[in-house]
Design a protein around this motif. Structure first.
Motif, PDB file in Angstrom:
ATOM      1  N   MET A  43     -32.581 -41.600 -25.000  1.00  0.00           N
ATOM      2  CA  MET A  43     -32.972 -42.697 -23.903  1.00  0.00           C
ATOM      3  C   MET A  43     -32.081 -42.553 -22.626  1.00  0.00           C
ATOM      4  O   MET A  43     -32.518 -42.447 -21.444  1.00  0.00           O
ATOM      5  N   ARG A  44     -30.816 -42.383 -22.960  1.00  0.00           N
ATOM      6  CA  ARG A  44     -29.936 -42.126 -21.888  1.00  0.00           C
ATOM      7  C   ARG A  44     -30.242 -40.965 -20.946  1.00  0.00           C
ATOM      8  O   ARG A  44     -29.953 -40.947 -19.901  1.00  0.00           O
ATOM      9  N   PHE A  45     -30.445 -39.830 -21.801  1.00  0.00           N
ATOM     10  CA  PHE A  45     -31.075 -38.553 -21.087  1.00  0.00           C
ATOM     11  C   PHE A  45     -32.241 -38.953 -19.971  1.00  0.00           C
ATOM     12  O   PHE A  45     -32.461 -38.489 -18.967  1.00  0.00           O
ATOM     13  N   CYS A  46     -33.186 -39.729 -20.678  1.00  0.00           N
ATOM     14  CA  CYS A  46     -34.422 -40.059 -19.787  1.00  0.00           C
ATOM     15  C   CYS A  46     -34.202 -40.619 -18.647  1.00  0.00           C
ATOM     16  O   CYS A  46     -34.453 -40.544 -17.443  1.00  0.00           O
ATOM     17  N   PHE A  47     -33.007 -41.577 -18.725  1.00  0.00           N
ATOM     18  CA  PHE A  47     -32.577 -42.279 -17.598  1.00  0.00           C
ATOM     19  C   PHE A  47     -31.891 -41.535 -16.454  1.00  0.00           C
ATOM     20  O   PHE A  47     -32.140 -41.600 -15.341  1.00  0.00           O
ATOM     21  N   LEU A  48     -31.097 -40.640 -16.967  1.00  0.00           N
ATOM     22  CA  LEU A  48     -30.523 -39.636 -15.946  1.00  0.00           C
ATOM     23  C   LEU A  48     -31.369 -38.712 -15.308  1.00  0.00           C
ATOM     24  O   LEU A  48     -31.543 -38.433 -14.284  1.00  0.00           O
ATOM     25  N   VAL A  49     -32.432 -38.449 -16.064  1.00  0.00           N
ATOM     26  CA  VAL A  49     -33.636 -37.311 -15.700  1.00  0.00           C
ATOM     27  C   VAL A  49     -34.293 -38.274 -14.566  1.00  0.00           C
ATOM     28  O   VAL A  49     -34.377 -37.618 -13.356  1.00  0.00           O
ATOM     29  N   ALA A  50     -34.460 -39.508 -14.757  1.00  0.00           N
ATOM     30  CA  ALA A  50     -35.097 -40.201 -13.481  1.00  0.00           C
ATOM     31  C   ALA A  50     -34.440 -40.263 -12.478  1.00  0.00           C
ATOM     32  O   ALA A  50     -34.923 -40.216 -11.346  1.00  0.00           O
ATOM     33  N   LEU A  51     -33.057 -40.340 -12.536  1.00  0.00           N
ATOM     34  CA  LEU A  51     -32.000 -40.528 -11.265  1.00  0.00           C
ATOM     35  C   LEU A  51     -31.846 -39.062 -10.675  1.00  0.00           C
ATOM     36  O   LEU A  51     -31.534 -39.115  -9.430  1.00  0.00           O
ATOM     37  N   LEU A  52     -32.464 -37.970 -11.355  1.00  0.00           N
ATOM     38  CA  LEU A  52     -32.460 -36.572 -10.446  1.00  0.00           C
ATOM     39  C   LEU A  52     -33.377 -36.658  -9.319  1.00  0.00           C
ATOM     40  O   LEU A  52     -33.550 -35.888  -9.088  1.00  0.00           O
ATOM     41  N   CYS A  53     -34.191 -37.736  -9.237  1.00  0.00           N
ATOM     42  CA  CYS A  53     -35.072 -37.657  -8.156  1.00  0.00           C
ATOM     43  C   CYS A  53     -34.606 -37.583  -7.004  1.00  0.00           C
ATOM     44  O   CYS A  53     -35.652 -37.524  -5.847  1.00  0.00           O
ATOM     45  N   LEU A  54     -33.397 -37.539  -6.567  1.00  0.00           N
ATOM     46  CA  LEU A  54     -33.122 -37.482  -5.131  1.00  0.00           C
ATOM     47  C   LEU A  54     -31.674 -36.837  -4.889  1.00  0.00           C
ATOM     48  O   LEU A  54     -30.874 -37.500  -4.433  1.00  0.00           O
ATOM     49  N   GLY A  55     -31.203 -35.723  -4.537  1.00  0.00           N
ATOM     50  CA  GLY A  55     -29.858 -35.376  -4.370  1.00  0.00           C
ATOM     51  C   GLY A  55     -29.155 -33.906  -4.384  1.00  0.00           C
ATOM     52  O   GLY A  55     -29.884 -32.980  -4.690  1.00  0.00           O
ATOM     53  N   LEU A  56     -27.663 -33.481  -4.529  1.00  0.00           N
ATOM     54  CA  LEU A  56     -27.108 -32.220  -4.702  1.00  0.00           C
ATOM     55  C   LEU A  56     -25.505 -32.154  -4.765  1.00  0.00           C
ATOM     56  O   LEU A  56     -24.941 -32.811  -3.733  1.00  0.00           O
ATOM     57  N   VAL A  57     -24.978 -31.278  -5.679  1.00  0.00           N
ATOM     58  CA  VAL A  57     -23.698 -31.300  -5.682  1.00  0.00           C
ATOM     59  C   VAL A  57     -23.112 -30.659  -4.486  1.00  0.00           C
ATOM     60  O   VAL A  57     -23.831 -29.760  -3.907  1.00  0.00           O
ATOM     61  N   PRO A 103     -33.860 -29.942  -8.471  1.00  0.00           N
ATOM     62  CA  PRO A 103     -32.425 -30.050  -8.451  1.00  0.00           C
ATOM     63  C   PRO A 103     -31.637 -28.714  -8.353  1.00  0.00           C
ATOM     64  O   PRO A 103     -31.978 -27.889  -9.153  1.00  0.00           O
ATOM     65  N   LYS A 104     -30.472 -28.718  -7.642  1.00  0.00           N
ATOM     66  CA  LYS A 104     -30.027 -27.212  -7.374  1.00  0.00           C
ATOM     67  C   LYS A 104     -28.637 -27.714  -8.157  1.00  0.00           C
ATOM     68  O   LYS A 104     -27.911 -26.708  -8.746  1.00  0.00           O
ATOM     69  N   GLY A 105     -27.950 -28.630  -8.292  1.00  0.00           N
ATOM     70  CA  GLY A 105     -26.856 -28.993  -9.349  1.00  0.00           C
ATOM     71  C   GLY A 105     -26.621 -30.601  -9.180  1.00  0.00           C
ATOM     72  O   GLY A 105     -27.244 -31.264  -8.524  1.00  0.00           O
ATOM     73  N   LYS A 153     -14.677 -38.394 -13.333  1.00  0.00           N
ATOM     74  CA  LYS A 153     -14.554 -38.719 -14.798  1.00  0.00           C
ATOM     75  C   LYS A 153     -14.570 -40.111 -15.153  1.00  0.00           C
ATOM     76  O   LYS A 153     -13.741 -40.848 -14.241  1.00  0.00           O
ATOM     77  N   ASP A 154     -14.861 -40.802 -16.115  1.00  0.00           N
ATOM     78  CA  ASP A 154     -14.834 -42.369 -16.654  1.00  0.00           C
ATOM     79  C   ASP A 154     -15.583 -43.103 -15.671  1.00  0.00           C
ATOM     80  O   ASP A 154     -15.412 -44.257 -15.772  1.00  0.00           O
ATOM     81  N   SER A 155     -16.267 -42.643 -14.637  1.00  0.00           N
ATOM     82  CA  SER A 155     -16.996 -43.615 -13.643  1.00  0.00           C
ATOM     83  C   SER A 155     -18.492 -43.486 -14.239  1.00  0.00           C
ATOM     84  O   SER A 155     -18.714 -42.837 -15.001  1.00  0.00           O
ATOM     85  N   GLU A 156     -19.221 -44.455 -13.741  1.00  0.00           N
ATOM     86  CA  GLU A 156     -20.659 -44.585 -13.834  1.00  0.00           C
ATOM     87  C   GLU A 156     -21.511 -43.880 -12.512  1.00  0.00           C
ATOM     88  O   GLU A 156     -22.530 -44.481 -12.325  1.00  0.00           O
ATOM     89  N   LEU A 157     -20.768 -43.140 -12.246  1.00  0.00           N
ATOM     90  CA  LEU A 157     -21.449 -42.290 -10.966  1.00  0.00           C
ATOM     91  C   LEU A 157     -22.048 -41.135 -11.106  1.00  0.00           C
ATOM     92  O   LEU A 157     -21.685 -40.344 -12.034  1.00  0.00           O
ATOM     93  N   TYR A 158     -23.162 -40.892 -10.525  1.00  0.00           N
ATOM     94  CA  TYR A 158     -24.105 -39.838 -10.858  1.00  0.00           C
ATOM     95  C   TYR A 158     -24.358 -39.043  -9.403  1.00  0.00           C
ATOM     96  O   TYR A 158     -25.125 -39.581  -8.676  1.00  0.00           O
ATOM     97  N   LEU A 159     -23.915 -37.884  -9.162  1.00  0.00           N
ATOM     98  CA  LEU A 159     -23.967 -37.297  -7.822  1.00  0.00           C
ATOM     99  C   LEU A 159     -25.208 -36.141  -8.286  1.00  0.00           C
ATOM    100  O   LEU A 159     -24.894 -35.131  -9.051  1.00  0.00           O
ATOM    101  N   VAL A 160     -26.215 -35.768  -7.380  1.00  0.00           N
ATOM    102  CA  VAL A 160     -27.155 -34.781  -7.747  1.00  0.00           C
ATOM    103  C   VAL A 160     -27.748 -34.565  -6.379  1.00  0.00           C
ATOM    104  O   VAL A 160     -27.820 -35.100  -5.574  1.00  0.00           O
TER     105      VAL A 160
END
Length: 174
Positions: A1-15, A46-48, A144-151
């Motif tokens: 389920m967490r993977f699905c949540f992360l995948v949905a968040l990949l909807c907009l961004g790049l390292v 997604p590129k990264g 590390k140890d944050s709840e931030l996701y960069l894409v």
């Protein structure tokens, strides 16, 4: 389920480092001179991506496709039988610019995600999400140890557009 949540968040961004190379279709270089003319509409890959200081592996990124039409999005993942679908609103008046994402169907139905975004050029953008949903991120980092996701995403060129860009071949007979 967490993977699905992360995948949905990949909807907009790049390292950040992934933006260094030019867009693959060669039509656009450098920053968008007039962001008011930028459109999110299209198909993005997604590129990264980085979650809590950990890079997301390329095979996981390759399986993801984002489609945007006006203020609506759909994230599909190869091998999954459901997509994440919803809407987003932008606030370009803040620094950094803000995005609020509302999932209406799929694994994140009913969730609101707060994010910041940056347009790198006509075919590249990045987004940083606060997965806790408590506040907009302050910068484009996912330590590390944050709840931030960069894409980050690159706009894909449709096959029709690729064919239109090819020079016409003419044959000369002696």
């Amino acid at each position: 389920m967490r993977f699905c949540f992360l995948v949905a968040l990949l909807c907009l961004g790049l390292v950040h480092a992934a933006f260094a190379d030019p867009p693959q279709n060669g039509n656009h270089t450098g920053a968008v001179s007039d962001e008011s003319k930028f459109t999110f509409d299209g198909i993005w890959k997604p590129k990264g991506a980085m979650l809590s200081g950990v890079l997301i592996p390329p095979p996981a990124l390759k399986a993801i496709t984002l489609k945007i039409n006006k203020n609506k999005y759909e994230v599909a993942v190869e091998g999954e039988d459901h997509s994440d679908i919803g809407t987003f609103t932008l606030d370009p008046t803040t620094t950094p610019k803000r995005m609020t994402i509302n999932s209406t169907e799929g694994p994140n139905k009913g969730k609101m995600i707060l994010a910041i975004y940056e347009i790198k050029n006509a075919d590249a953008m990045r987004v940083c999400y606060d997965l806790s949903g408590t506040d907009f991120p302050k910068e484009f980092k996912a330590p590390k140890d944050s709840e931030l996701y960069l894409v980050g995403y690159r706009r894909q060129v449709s096959e029709t557009k690729k064919d239109d860009e090819k020079p016409a071949v003419t044959s000369r007979q002696p």
